[in-house]
Design a protein around this motif. Structure first.
Motif, PDB file in Angstrom:
ATOM      1  N   ASP A  56     -12.517   3.919  -2.636  1.00 33.46           N
ATOM      2  CA  ASP A  56     -12.503   2.497  -3.815  1.00 33.46           C
ATOM      3  C   ASP A  56     -11.389   1.814  -3.082  1.00 33.46           C
ATOM      4  OD1 ASP A  56     -11.039   1.404  -6.159  1.00 33.46           O
ATOM      5  OD2 ASP A  56     -12.855   2.153  -6.989  1.00 33.46           O
ATOM      6  N   PRO A  57     -11.463   0.488  -3.519  1.00 38.63           N
ATOM      7  CA  PRO A  57     -10.409  -0.325  -2.944  1.00 38.63           C
ATOM      8  C   PRO A  57      -9.156  -0.260  -3.655  1.00 38.63           C
ATOM      9  CG  PRO A  57     -12.326  -1.696  -3.239  1.00 38.63           C
ATOM     10  CD  PRO A  57     -12.739  -0.247  -3.755  1.00 38.63           C
ATOM     11  N   TYR A  58      -8.974   0.097  -4.756  1.00 39.22           N
ATOM     12  CA  TYR A  58      -7.713   0.454  -5.482  1.00 39.22           C
ATOM     13  C   TYR A  58      -6.948   1.699  -5.017  1.00 39.22           C
ATOM     14  CZ  TYR A  58      -8.577  -3.416  -8.794  1.00 39.22           C
ATOM     15  OH  TYR A  58      -8.792  -4.521  -9.414  1.00 39.22           O
ATOM     16  N   TYR A  59      -7.948   2.463  -4.442  1.00 41.14           N
ATOM     17  CA  TYR A  59      -7.028   3.740  -3.932  1.00 41.14           C
ATOM     18  C   TYR A  59      -6.658   3.449  -2.611  1.00 41.14           C
ATOM     19  CZ  TYR A  59      -7.063   8.505  -1.590  1.00 41.14           C
ATOM     20  OH  TYR A  59      -6.455   9.762  -1.075  1.00 41.14           O
ATOM     21  N   LEU A  60      -7.272   2.476  -1.923  1.00 45.41           N
ATOM     22  CA  LEU A  60      -6.574   2.090  -0.532  1.00 45.41           C
ATOM     23  C   LEU A  60      -5.425   1.372  -0.936  1.00 45.41           C
ATOM     24  CD1 LEU A  60     -10.076   1.321   1.376  1.00 45.41           C
ATOM     25  CD2 LEU A  60      -8.641   3.326   1.529  1.00 45.41           C
ATOM     26  N   LEU A  61      -5.509   0.628  -1.436  1.00 41.52           N
ATOM     27  CA  LEU A  61      -4.370  -0.297  -2.007  1.00 41.52           C
ATOM     28  C   LEU A  61      -3.103   0.413  -2.475  1.00 41.52           C
ATOM     29  CD1 LEU A  61      -3.208  -3.188  -2.207  1.00 41.52           C
ATOM     30  CD2 LEU A  61      -4.183  -3.458  -4.634  1.00 41.52           C
ATOM     31  N   ALA A  62      -3.430   1.468  -3.366  1.00 40.77           N
ATOM     32  CA  ALA A  62      -2.352   2.381  -3.874  1.00 40.77           C
ATOM     33  C   ALA A  62      -1.685   2.934  -2.431  1.00 40.77           C
ATOM     34  CB  ALA A  62      -2.931   3.323  -4.881  1.00 40.77           C
ATOM     35  N   GLU A  63      -2.451   3.474  -1.597  1.00 38.67           N
ATOM     36  CA  GLU A  63      -1.828   4.184  -0.500  1.00 38.67           C
ATOM     37  C   GLU A  63      -1.108   3.148   0.380  1.00 38.67           C
ATOM     38  OE1 GLU A  63      -3.794   6.222   3.754  1.00 38.67           O
ATOM     39  OE2 GLU A  63      -4.984   5.956   2.058  1.00 38.67           O
ATOM     40  N   GLU A  64      -1.472   2.160   0.576  1.00 38.85           N
ATOM     41  CA  GLU A  64      -0.659   0.714   1.202  1.00 38.85           C
ATOM     42  C   GLU A  64       0.681   0.461   0.479  1.00 38.85           C
ATOM     43  OE1 GLU A  64      -1.021  -3.926   2.683  1.00 38.85           O
ATOM     44  OE2 GLU A  64      -2.679  -2.874   1.412  1.00 38.85           O
ATOM     45  N   ILE A  65       0.486   0.455  -0.943  1.00 38.76           N
ATOM     46  CA  ILE A  65       1.510   0.218  -1.704  1.00 38.76           C
ATOM     47  C   ILE A  65       2.618   1.305  -1.366  1.00 38.76           C
ATOM     48  CG2 ILE A  65       2.550  -0.004  -4.089  1.00 38.76           C
ATOM     49  CD1 ILE A  65       0.029  -1.372  -4.776  1.00 38.76           C
ATOM     50  N   ALA A  66       2.018   2.564  -1.684  1.00 35.32           N
ATOM     51  CA  ALA A  66       3.011   3.721  -1.486  1.00 35.32           C
ATOM     52  C   ALA A  66       3.835   3.779  -0.029  1.00 35.32           C
ATOM     53  CB  ALA A  66       2.574   4.878  -1.920  1.00 35.32           C
ATOM     54  N   CYS A  67       3.136   3.418   0.939  1.00 37.16           N
ATOM     55  CA  CYS A  67       3.842   3.637   2.050  1.00 37.16           C
ATOM     56  C   CYS A  67       4.752   2.463   2.583  1.00 37.16           C
ATOM     57  CB  CYS A  67       2.411   3.151   3.228  1.00 37.16           C
ATOM     58  SG  CYS A  67       3.079   3.335   4.965  1.00 37.16           S
ATOM     59  N   LYS A  68       4.487   1.204   2.075  1.00 38.75           N
ATOM     60  CA  LYS A  68       5.487   0.262   2.134  1.00 38.75           C
ATOM     61  C   LYS A  68       6.897   0.263   1.169  1.00 38.75           C
ATOM     62  CE  LYS A  68       2.366  -3.614   3.309  1.00 38.75           C
ATOM     63  NZ  LYS A  68       2.737  -3.661   4.563  1.00 38.75           N
ATOM     64  N   VAL A  69       6.408   0.797  -0.013  1.00 41.38           N
ATOM     65  CA  VAL A  69       7.389   1.414  -0.833  1.00 41.38           C
ATOM     66  C   VAL A  69       8.355   2.207  -0.432  1.00 41.38           C
ATOM     67  CG1 VAL A  69       8.142   2.471  -3.184  1.00 41.38           C
ATOM     68  CG2 VAL A  69       6.594   0.665  -3.088  1.00 41.38           C
ATOM     69  N   SER A  70       7.748   3.226   0.213  1.00 40.18           N
ATOM     70  CA  SER A  70       8.671   4.447   0.969  1.00 40.18           C
ATOM     71  C   SER A  70       9.412   3.901   2.226  1.00 40.18           C
ATOM     72  CB  SER A  70       7.498   5.695   1.270  1.00 40.18           C
ATOM     73  OG  SER A  70       8.379   6.701   1.982  1.00 40.18           O
ATOM     74  N   ASN A  71       8.657   3.090   2.974  1.00 41.30           N
ATOM     75  CA  ASN A  71       9.456   2.587   4.016  1.00 41.30           C
ATOM     76  C   ASN A  71      10.483   1.591   3.800  1.00 41.30           C
ATOM     77  OD1 ASN A  71       8.149   3.822   6.230  1.00 41.30           O
ATOM     78  ND2 ASN A  71       6.550   2.382   6.120  1.00 41.30           N
ATOM     79  N   ALA A  72      10.676   1.074   2.714  1.00 43.47           N
ATOM     80  CA  ALA A  72      11.422  -0.032   2.121  1.00 43.47           C
ATOM     81  C   ALA A  72      12.749   0.884   1.453  1.00 43.47           C
ATOM     82  CB  ALA A  72      10.781  -0.653   0.762  1.00 43.47           C
ATOM     83  N   GLY A  73      12.559   2.268   1.409  1.00 44.05           N
ATOM     84  CA  GLY A  73      13.730   3.179   1.019  1.00 44.05           C
ATOM     85  C   GLY A  73      13.356   3.715  -0.194  1.00 44.05           C
ATOM     86  N   TYR A  74      12.488   3.653  -0.882  1.00 42.35           N
ATOM     87  CA  TYR A  74      12.269   4.145  -2.288  1.00 42.35           C
ATOM     88  C   TYR A  74      11.169   5.254  -2.118  1.00 42.35           C
ATOM     89  CZ  TYR A  74      13.990  -0.467  -3.474  1.00 42.35           C
ATOM     90  OH  TYR A  74      14.511  -1.824  -3.777  1.00 42.35           O
ATOM     91  N   GLY A  75      11.846   6.559  -2.670  1.00 46.03           N
ATOM     92  CA  GLY A  75      10.744   7.583  -2.943  1.00 46.03           C
ATOM     93  C   GLY A  75       9.754   7.352  -3.894  1.00 46.03           C
ATOM     94  N   VAL A  76       8.671   7.968  -3.751  1.00 45.60           N
ATOM     95  CA  VAL A  76       7.498   7.659  -4.774  1.00 45.60           C
ATOM     96  C   VAL A  76       7.231   8.964  -5.650  1.00 45.60           C
ATOM     97  CG1 VAL A  76       4.884   7.344  -4.666  1.00 45.60           C
ATOM     98  CG2 VAL A  76       6.396   5.971  -2.884  1.00 45.60           C
ATOM     99  N   ILE A  77       7.015   8.620  -6.721  1.00 49.86           N
ATOM    100  CA  ILE A  77       6.852   9.679  -7.747  1.00 49.86           C
ATOM    101  C   ILE A  77       5.156   9.348  -8.184  1.00 49.86           C
ATOM    102  CG2 ILE A  77       7.165  11.047  -9.922  1.00 49.86           C
ATOM    103  CD1 ILE A  77       9.938  10.015  -9.912  1.00 49.86           C
ATOM    104  N   THR A  78       4.275  10.397  -8.217  1.00 51.82           N
ATOM    105  CA  THR A  78       2.946  10.432  -8.819  1.00 51.82           C
ATOM    106  C   THR A  78       2.787  11.368  -9.753  1.00 51.82           C
ATOM    107  OG1 THR A  78       1.694  11.565  -7.470  1.00 51.82           O
ATOM    108  CG2 THR A  78       2.154   9.384  -6.707  1.00 51.82           C
TER     109      THR A  78
ATOM    110  N   ILE B 125      -5.696   7.864  -7.881  1.00 50.03           N
ATOM    111  CA  ILE B 125      -4.389   7.180  -7.476  1.00 50.03           C
ATOM    112  C   ILE B 125      -3.507   7.713  -7.137  1.00 50.03           C
ATOM    113  CG2 ILE B 125      -2.900   5.396  -8.325  1.00 50.03           C
ATOM    114  CD1 ILE B 125      -5.657   3.981  -7.529  1.00 50.03           C
ATOM    115  N   MET B 126      -3.083   8.844  -7.927  1.00 48.77           N
ATOM    116  CA  MET B 126      -2.046   9.859  -7.671  1.00 48.77           C
ATOM    117  C   MET B 126      -2.175  10.358  -6.068  1.00 48.77           C
ATOM    118  SD  MET B 126      -2.003  11.738 -11.317  1.00 48.77           S
ATOM    119  CE  MET B 126      -3.913  12.012 -11.453  1.00 48.77           C
ATOM    120  N   GLU B 127      -3.166  10.872  -5.861  1.00 40.49           N
ATOM    121  CA  GLU B 127      -3.309  11.168  -4.237  1.00 40.49           C
ATOM    122  C   GLU B 127      -3.012  10.052  -3.379  1.00 40.49           C
ATOM    123  OE1 GLU B 127      -7.017  13.861  -2.765  1.00 40.49           O
ATOM    124  OE2 GLU B 127      -7.179  11.976  -2.002  1.00 40.49           O
ATOM    125  N   ALA B 128      -3.584   8.899  -3.726  1.00 41.62           N
ATOM    126  CA  ALA B 128      -3.346   7.617  -2.620  1.00 41.62           C
ATOM    127  C   ALA B 128      -1.824   7.574  -2.668  1.00 41.62           C
ATOM    128  CB  ALA B 128      -4.035   6.669  -3.334  1.00 41.62           C
ATOM    129  N   GLY B 129      -1.165   7.627  -3.731  1.00 41.73           N
ATOM    130  CA  GLY B 129       0.084   7.350  -3.699  1.00 41.73           C
ATOM    131  C   GLY B 129       1.052   8.287  -2.904  1.00 41.73           C
TER     132      GLY B 129
END
Length: 240
Positions: free
Chosen positions: A65-87, A93-97
């Motif tokens: 699903d495009p939203y799964y792929l987008l959630a994965e991209e968002i989580a990666c960018k958020v993580s590299n920006a210095g923020y941990g990710v909670i799902t 979507i949780m798995e994607a995150g």
């Protein structure tokens, strides 16, 4: 478990017959200790991790699903920006995150809930950062207490519940303001129109400025920009 019954009526009748009213009331006091234990375990685990960005969305979203792929991209960018990710720690979507966060540089955290369907830990959570809950309200406290932002992907009733919980707490000043970002303008547009036109303008059940609590975006870059700009404005920074 609910799935062993053919319909909801059978499930409800069986649940009511399992214990007498007296038994239910006499056990209420002991349930308090189980709830306390979930809070203690959650606080101790999350305090070691620090504040994160919470990502919500449907457990039913498939990996293609495009939203799964987008959630994965968002989580990666958020993580590299210095923020941990909670799902929520489950599939969709949780798995994607968690998958995206595991590709980044910050923690990937899962707060799982025991359900008779859909929910199980996904394999992308850091091994020491998965917490299991029986009670939705305890789990929601952890999402809010340790969140520096909410990223809300398309989802169902659970996603809406978590989103409106955060909005209510911020609106009533029970918690500090933080960004609430809805991802997917085509998905969220109808809800936002209803809030503006019906809830606020027609029935005056909220203030027009309450709409400012919510941002609607379509890209991972917009998500990170909103979070970074918010914390720069208040001279804050990522916790990792």
């Amino acid at each position: 478990m609910k799935e062993k019954f053919e319909n909801d009526d059978e499930w409800i009748n069986d649940s009511l017959k399992q214990k007498s009213w007296h038994e239910i009331r006499s056990n209420d006091s002991w349930v308090i200790f189980k709830i306390m234990a979930e809070f203690v375990n959650g606080y101790e685990t999350m305090a070691r991790i620090g504040p994160c960005v919470s990502i919500f969305g449907s457990a039913r979203t498939k990996p293609e699903d495009p939203y799964y792929l987008l959630a994965e991209e968002i989580a990666c960018k958020v993580s590299n920006a210095g923020y941990g990710v909670i799902t929520g720690g489950g599939p969709g979507i949780m798995e994607a995150g968690n998958k995206g966060a595991s590709q980044g540089s910050s923690p990937s955290v899962g707060l799982n809930i025991e359900l008779p369907f859909e929910q199980h830990f996904n394999p992308y959570i850091d091994h020491d950062k998965n917490v299991n809950f029986d009670y939705f309200f305890v789990r929601k406290v952890m999402f809010v207490k340790y969140a520096q932002a909410f990223v809300v992907m398309p989802g169902g009733f659970g996603t809406l519940d978590e989103m409106f919980e955060a909005l209510t707490l911020i609106q009533t000043k029970k918690i500090a303001k933080f960004p609430i970002i809805l991802v997917g303008s085509s998905f969220w547009g109808g809800l936002m129109d209803w809030i503006k036109n019906v809830l606020i303008e027609k029935h005056h059940n909220a203030n027009p400025e309450d709409l400012n609590l919510i941002k609607v975006v379509d890209t991972a870059e917009e998500v990170v920009e909103i979070i970074d700009n918010f914390y720069k404005k208040y001279s804050l920074s990522p916790n990792f």
